[in-house]
Scaffold this motif. Structure first.
Motif, PDB file in Angstrom:
ATOM      1  N   LEU A 177      32.937  49.164  50.742  1.00  0.00           N
ATOM      2  CA  LEU A 177      32.327  48.538  49.569  1.00  0.00           C
ATOM      3  C   LEU A 177      30.830  48.393  49.786  1.00  0.00           C
ATOM      4  CD1 LEU A 177      32.643  47.166  46.856  1.00  0.00           C
ATOM      5  CD2 LEU A 177      32.934  45.007  48.056  1.00  0.00           C
ATOM      6  N   LEU A 178      30.062  48.942  48.878  1.00  0.00           N
ATOM      7  CA  LEU A 178      28.616  48.810  48.927  1.00  0.00           C
ATOM      8  C   LEU A 178      28.192  47.798  47.878  1.00  0.00           C
ATOM      9  CD1 LEU A 178      27.610  52.571  49.139  1.00  0.00           C
ATOM     10  CD2 LEU A 178      27.821  50.938  51.010  1.00  0.00           C
ATOM     11  N   LEU A 228      30.702  37.192  40.676  1.00  0.00           N
ATOM     12  CA  LEU A 228      31.979  36.743  41.216  1.00  0.00           C
ATOM     13  C   LEU A 228      32.939  37.919  41.429  1.00  0.00           C
ATOM     14  CD1 LEU A 228      32.562  33.475  39.148  1.00  0.00           C
ATOM     15  CD2 LEU A 228      31.918  33.669  41.562  1.00  0.00           C
ATOM     16  N   ARG A 229      32.943  38.842  40.495  1.00  0.00           N
ATOM     17  CA  ARG A 229      33.804  40.018  40.658  1.00  0.00           C
ATOM     18  C   ARG A 229      33.348  40.861  41.851  1.00  0.00           C
ATOM     19  NH1 ARG A 229      34.045  42.840  34.857  1.00  0.00           N
ATOM     20  NH2 ARG A 229      34.997  44.490  36.138  1.00  0.00           N
ATOM     21  N   GLN A 230      32.058  40.957  42.035  1.00  0.00           N
ATOM     22  CA  GLN A 230      31.513  41.700  43.167  1.00  0.00           C
ATOM     23  C   GLN A 230      31.923  41.036  44.483  1.00  0.00           C
ATOM     24  OE1 GLN A 230      27.185  41.696  43.933  1.00  0.00           O
ATOM     25  NE2 GLN A 230      27.289  43.917  43.672  1.00  0.00           N
ATOM     26  N   ASP A 231      31.862  39.706  44.510  1.00  0.00           N
ATOM     27  CA  ASP A 231      32.307  38.967  45.698  1.00  0.00           C
ATOM     28  C   ASP A 231      33.778  39.253  45.988  1.00  0.00           C
ATOM     29  OD1 ASP A 231      29.810  37.861  45.939  1.00  0.00           O
ATOM     30  OD2 ASP A 231      30.338  35.958  44.987  1.00  0.00           O
ATOM     31  N   GLY A 232      34.589  39.201  44.927  1.00  0.00           N
ATOM     32  CA  GLY A 232      36.021  39.450  45.103  1.00  0.00           C
ATOM     33  C   GLY A 232      36.304  40.846  45.622  1.00  0.00           C
ATOM     34  N   ASP A 233      35.587  41.838  45.105  1.00  0.00           N
ATOM     35  CA  ASP A 233      35.777  43.212  45.576  1.00  0.00           C
ATOM     36  C   ASP A 233      35.370  43.356  47.036  1.00  0.00           C
ATOM     37  OD1 ASP A 233      36.784  44.178  43.202  1.00  0.00           O
ATOM     38  OD2 ASP A 233      34.842  44.840  42.432  1.00  0.00           O
ATOM     39  N   ARG A 234      34.304  42.668  47.404  1.00  0.00           N
ATOM     40  CA  ARG A 234      33.829  42.750  48.789  1.00  0.00           C
ATOM     41  C   ARG A 234      34.867  42.143  49.741  1.00  0.00           C
ATOM     42  NH1 ARG A 234      29.348  40.535  47.962  1.00  0.00           N
ATOM     43  NH2 ARG A 234      28.109  42.422  47.665  1.00  0.00           N
ATOM     44  N   GLU A 249      38.105  41.823  49.149  1.00  0.00           N
ATOM     45  CA  GLU A 249      39.286  42.691  49.133  1.00  0.00           C
ATOM     46  C   GLU A 249      39.074  43.937  49.999  1.00  0.00           C
ATOM     47  OE1 GLU A 249      43.151  44.099  47.775  1.00  0.00           O
ATOM     48  OE2 GLU A 249      42.146  42.264  48.410  1.00  0.00           O
ATOM     49  N   ALA A 250      37.878  44.496  49.977  1.00  0.00           N
ATOM     50  CA  ALA A 250      37.584  45.671  50.797  1.00  0.00           C
ATOM     51  C   ALA A 250      37.754  45.359  52.280  1.00  0.00           C
ATOM     52  CB  ALA A 250      36.158  46.160  50.529  1.00  0.00           C
ATOM     53  N   GLU A 251      37.281  44.188  52.698  1.00  0.00           N
ATOM     54  CA  GLU A 251      37.407  43.799  54.100  1.00  0.00           C
ATOM     55  C   GLU A 251      38.866  43.557  54.469  1.00  0.00           C
ATOM     56  OE1 GLU A 251      36.258  43.210  57.940  1.00  0.00           O
ATOM     57  OE2 GLU A 251      35.075  43.956  56.241  1.00  0.00           O
ATOM     58  N   ALA A 252      39.612  42.940  53.554  1.00  0.00           N
ATOM     59  CA  ALA A 252      41.034  42.675  53.808  1.00  0.00           C
ATOM     60  C   ALA A 252      41.814  43.980  53.926  1.00  0.00           C
ATOM     61  CB  ALA A 252      41.615  41.811  52.694  1.00  0.00           C
ATOM     62  N   ILE A 253      41.513  44.937  53.065  1.00  0.00           N
ATOM     63  CA  ILE A 253      42.188  46.238  53.122  1.00  0.00           C
ATOM     64  C   ILE A 253      41.841  46.963  54.418  1.00  0.00           C
ATOM     65  CG2 ILE A 253      42.265  48.533  52.067  1.00  0.00           C
ATOM     66  CD1 ILE A 253      41.972  47.181  49.352  1.00  0.00           C
ATOM     67  N   LYS A 254      40.600  46.866  54.818  1.00  0.00           N
ATOM     68  CA  LYS A 254      40.164  47.500  56.063  1.00  0.00           C
ATOM     69  C   LYS A 254      40.951  46.955  57.253  1.00  0.00           C
ATOM     70  CE  LYS A 254      36.015  48.173  58.910  1.00  0.00           C
ATOM     71  NZ  LYS A 254      34.569  47.861  59.018  1.00  0.00           N
ATOM     72  N   LEU A 255      41.123  45.630  57.308  1.00  0.00           N
ATOM     73  CA  LEU A 255      41.885  45.010  58.388  1.00  0.00           C
ATOM     74  C   LEU A 255      43.358  45.408  58.325  1.00  0.00           C
ATOM     75  CD1 LEU A 255      40.344  41.413  58.381  1.00  0.00           C
ATOM     76  CD2 LEU A 255      39.917  43.251  60.036  1.00  0.00           C
ATOM     77  N   ALA A 256      43.900  45.455  57.114  1.00  0.00           N
ATOM     78  CA  ALA A 256      45.310  45.826  56.946  1.00  0.00           C
ATOM     79  C   ALA A 256      45.543  47.277  57.368  1.00  0.00           C
ATOM     80  CB  ALA A 256      45.732  45.623  55.493  1.00  0.00           C
ATOM     81  N   GLN A 257      44.605  48.145  57.049  1.00  0.00           N
ATOM     82  CA  GLN A 257      44.735  49.548  57.449  1.00  0.00           C
ATOM     83  C   GLN A 257      44.645  49.697  58.964  1.00  0.00           C
ATOM     84  OE1 GLN A 257      41.635  51.339  55.032  1.00  0.00           O
ATOM     85  NE2 GLN A 257      43.168  52.183  53.625  1.00  0.00           N
ATOM     86  N   ALA A 258      43.792  48.899  59.606  1.00  0.00           N
ATOM     87  CA  ALA A 258      43.688  48.950  61.064  1.00  0.00           C
ATOM     88  C   ALA A 258      44.996  48.489  61.705  1.00  0.00           C
ATOM     89  CB  ALA A 258      42.524  48.078  61.545  1.00  0.00           C
ATOM     90  N   ALA A 259      45.584  47.423  61.157  1.00  0.00           N
ATOM     91  CA  ALA A 259      46.862  46.929  61.676  1.00  0.00           C
ATOM     92  C   ALA A 259      47.971  47.957  61.456  1.00  0.00           C
ATOM     93  CB  ALA A 259      47.227  45.608  60.995  1.00  0.00           C
ATOM     94  N   GLN A 260      47.939  48.633  60.322  1.00  0.00           N
ATOM     95  CA  GLN A 260      48.933  49.661  60.024  1.00  0.00           C
ATOM     96  C   GLN A 260      48.810  50.834  61.005  1.00  0.00           C
ATOM     97  OE1 GLN A 260      51.337  49.369  58.041  1.00  0.00           O
ATOM     98  NE2 GLN A 260      51.949  51.306  57.115  1.00  0.00           N
ATOM     99  N   ALA A 261      47.582  51.184  61.346  1.00  0.00           N
ATOM    100  CA  ALA A 261      47.365  52.270  62.295  1.00  0.00           C
ATOM    101  C   ALA A 261      47.880  51.899  63.692  1.00  0.00           C
ATOM    102  CB  ALA A 261      45.874  52.624  62.365  1.00  0.00           C
ATOM    103  N   ASP A 266      40.078  50.989  41.453  1.00  0.00           N
ATOM    104  CA  ASP A 266      40.055  50.785  40.001  1.00  0.00           C
ATOM    105  C   ASP A 266      39.160  49.599  39.638  1.00  0.00           C
ATOM    106  OD1 ASP A 266      41.760  52.903  39.597  1.00  0.00           O
ATOM    107  OD2 ASP A 266      43.571  51.666  39.485  1.00  0.00           O
ATOM    108  N   SER A 267      39.224  48.561  40.470  1.00  0.00           N
ATOM    109  CA  SER A 267      38.386  47.385  40.237  1.00  0.00           C
ATOM    110  C   SER A 267      36.910  47.739  40.370  1.00  0.00           C
ATOM    111  CB  SER A 267      38.754  46.269  41.225  1.00  0.00           C
ATOM    112  OG  SER A 267      37.951  45.127  41.017  1.00  0.00           O
ATOM    113  N   LEU A 268      36.591  48.599  41.341  1.00  0.00           N
ATOM    114  CA  LEU A 268      35.198  49.043  41.493  1.00  0.00           C
ATOM    115  C   LEU A 268      34.735  49.810  40.261  1.00  0.00           C
ATOM    116  CD1 LEU A 268      34.685  50.366  45.140  1.00  0.00           C
ATOM    117  CD2 LEU A 268      33.962  48.197  44.151  1.00  0.00           C
ATOM    118  N   ASP A 269      35.603  50.694  39.772  1.00  0.00           N
ATOM    119  CA  ASP A 269      35.245  51.468  38.574  1.00  0.00           C
ATOM    120  C   ASP A 269      35.019  50.548  37.377  1.00  0.00           C
ATOM    121  OD1 ASP A 269      35.448  53.814  39.984  1.00  0.00           O
ATOM    122  OD2 ASP A 269      37.495  54.258  39.350  1.00  0.00           O
ATOM    123  N   ALA A 270      35.887  49.553  37.249  1.00  0.00           N
ATOM    124  CA  ALA A 270      35.758  48.613  36.134  1.00  0.00           C
ATOM    125  C   ALA A 270      34.459  47.820  36.255  1.00  0.00           C
ATOM    126  CB  ALA A 270      36.963  47.668  36.098  1.00  0.00           C
TER     127      ALA A 270
END
Length: 221
Positions: free
Chosen positions: A8-9, A57-63, A65-77, A190-194
């Motif tokens: 997320l940028l 606020l939406r930008q904060d939420g996306d940021r 969520e991006a970090e949470a997904i990154k951590l979840a993907q690392a745990a999945q790996a 999708d949230s980023l696109d929106a």
């Protein structure tokens, strides 16, 4: 095609466009020539402060969520790596059990064959009682020695089967979690696109931005 999860940028929110004056066409008093007229530019609608706040606020939420997904993907790996190691270990155990089963079957056949040979020798060689007893004791000892080997093999097999079942359950859970994580990443994109459609490249009043930054700083204390 699935989109790859991107880092997320900070989305660019452009500053408000400067509102320029619109003078009428002027006449040069020296040469009495008419200068190029200034064309009126349409005014760009500005986001309200509430709209700008919502975008922040939406930008904060996306940021987040991006970090949470990154951590979840690392745990999945990491979980996948652990499962692969476990799969290899189970494979080695399975091969060991199969080889041990073949060896025990061969040993059992050898014992049966030895028993048949003993019977044949008793009849053919007319062995005395001591010799017959010696051979029978040897046969009995070899047969009895097989029992603990069979018990040990069966115990290892039962543990192996239980571990294999547990492994299959873990694999199924891992795959389901992976699908859920893929869907979560898609939703994030999708949230980023929106956000880009609703907030990106939208003009706003810099005074509202300054006020909101102060508001957010105070809320963070």
């Amino acid at each position: 095609m699935k989109r790859l999860l991107i880092t997320l940028l900070a989305a660019a929110i452009l500053p408000a466009f400067a509102q320029s004056a619109n003078p009428a066409a002027k006449v040069d008093p020296k040469n009495n020539k008419v200068s190029r007229p200034v064309v009126d530019k349409p005014k760009v609608p500005l986001m309200t402060r509430d709209e700008l706040r919502a975008c922040f606020l939406r930008q904060d939420g996306d940021r987040v969520e991006a970090e949470a997904i990154k951590l979840a993907q690392a745990a999945q790996a990491e979980d996948r790596k652990d499962l692969l190691n476990l799969k290899n270990a189970l494979g080695s155990r399975g091969e060991e059990l199969a080889a041990n089963l073949v060896k025990m079957k061969q040993d059992r056949e050898d014992i049966i064959k030895f028993g048949e040979e003993v019977k044949a020798r008793v009849v053919k060689e007319k062995l005395d009682k001591d010799e017959v007893k010696k051979l029978q004791d040897e046969y009995q000892a070899r047969a009895v020695a097989m029992d603990p080997r069979i018990d040990e093999h069966n115990k290892k097999k039962d543990v192996y089967l239980a571990d294999s079942k547990a492994f299959d359950i873990r694999v199924e859970a891992h795959n389901l979690k992976g699908k859920s994580l893929d869907a979560r990443a898609e939703s994030y994109l999708d949230s980023l696109d929106a956000w880009k459609a609703d907030c990106g490249n939208k003009a706003y009043d810099e005074a509202d931005e300054i006020a909101l930054k102060k508001e957010r700083a105070a809320a963070a204390k």
